[in-house]
Design a protein around this motif. Structure first.
Motif, PDB file in Angstrom:
ATOM      1  N   ARG A 111       0.075 -15.634  53.757  1.00 18.04           N
ATOM      2  CA  ARG A 111       0.364 -14.317  53.292  1.00 18.04           C
ATOM      3  C   ARG A 111      -1.283 -14.291  52.299  1.00 18.04           C
ATOM      4  N   LYS A 112      -1.494 -15.290  51.100  1.00 14.79           N
ATOM      5  CA  LYS A 112      -2.254 -15.153  50.495  1.00 14.79           C
ATOM      6  C   LYS A 112      -3.779 -14.909  51.194  1.00 14.79           C
ATOM      7  N   GLU A 113      -4.023 -15.698  52.189  1.00 13.93           N
ATOM      8  CA  GLU A 113      -5.440 -15.693  52.799  1.00 13.93           C
ATOM      9  C   GLU A 113      -5.923 -14.063  53.271  1.00 13.93           C
ATOM     10  N   SER A 114      -4.876 -14.065  53.800  1.00 12.77           N
ATOM     11  CA  SER A 114      -4.633 -12.781  54.481  1.00 12.77           C
ATOM     12  C   SER A 114      -4.713 -11.502  53.957  1.00 12.77           C
ATOM     13  N   LYS A 115      -4.266 -11.268  52.688  1.00 16.75           N
ATOM     14  CA  LYS A 115      -4.522 -10.479  51.383  1.00 16.75           C
ATOM     15  C   LYS A 115      -3.208  -9.539  52.101  1.00 16.75           C
ATOM     16  N   ALA A 139       0.104  -7.404  51.804  1.00 20.06           N
ATOM     17  CA  ALA A 139       0.732  -7.717  49.883  1.00 20.06           C
ATOM     18  C   ALA A 139       2.210  -7.716  50.606  1.00 20.06           C
ATOM     19  N   ASP A 147      -8.229  -9.725  61.787  1.00 21.50           N
ATOM     20  CA  ASP A 147      -8.354 -11.056  60.631  1.00 21.50           C
ATOM     21  C   ASP A 147      -7.892 -11.842  61.409  1.00 21.50           C
TER      22      ASP A 147
END
Length: 150
Positions: A36-40, A42, A56
């Motif tokens: 989740r963090k790497e893909s941004k 939210a 992506d």
């Protein structure tokens, strides 16, 4: 009519196998959070859109991790139920199958979120599925024994 239930001496192994599933869930949470963090992507979005995932690779991996986690939490309750019931009659065998289920679900997670996407989950799915299937039959057999003994 009251039933007195005496747990087998080896039932602790069943409880240990059940506990292992909690840690597999933590692995799922950590891996999903990482992607989740790497893909941004939210919060509160549960998944990347189809367009985001196509463009992506990080968003695609996040979707794979999210789906693997959802599949895990869909299957954990019935696997635990079968483990607890089967363990009443076959504690060691049930514990081995329960631990095998956890291991298979870990393989499923890393296979799904590796480079292969959904195809990567196959080995883990079969591994965990075989353990789950055996546990459910053992649970059914245990249930029949309890019914017939009363």
């Amino acid at each position: 009519m009251a039933i007195t239930l005496t747990l087998p001496d080896a039932y602790g192994f069943v409880l240990a196998a059940a506990t292992s599933t909690f840690f597999v869930n933590i692995l799922h949470m950590a891996r999903t959070g990482k992607f989740r963090k790497e893909s941004k992507i939210a919060y509160p979005n549960c998944y990347a859109t189809h367009e985001q995932a196509e463009k992506d690779p990080a968003a695609y991996k996040f979707n794979c991790a999210q789906r693997a986690h959802a599949n895990f939490i869909e299957n954990q309750p019935s696997a635990l139920g079968a483990l607890f019931i089967a363990g009443l009659q076959f504690p060691v065998a049930a514990a081995i199958l329960g631990a095998s289920w956890s291991f298979g679900r870990t393989l499923y997670l890393y296979g799904y979120t590796g480079g292969s996407g959904p195809k990567g989950r196959t080995f883990g799915a079969y591994f965990a599925g075989a353990a789950d299937f055996a546990l459910k039959f053992m649970a059914a057999y245990t249930s029949i024994i309890f019914i017939l003994d009363n």
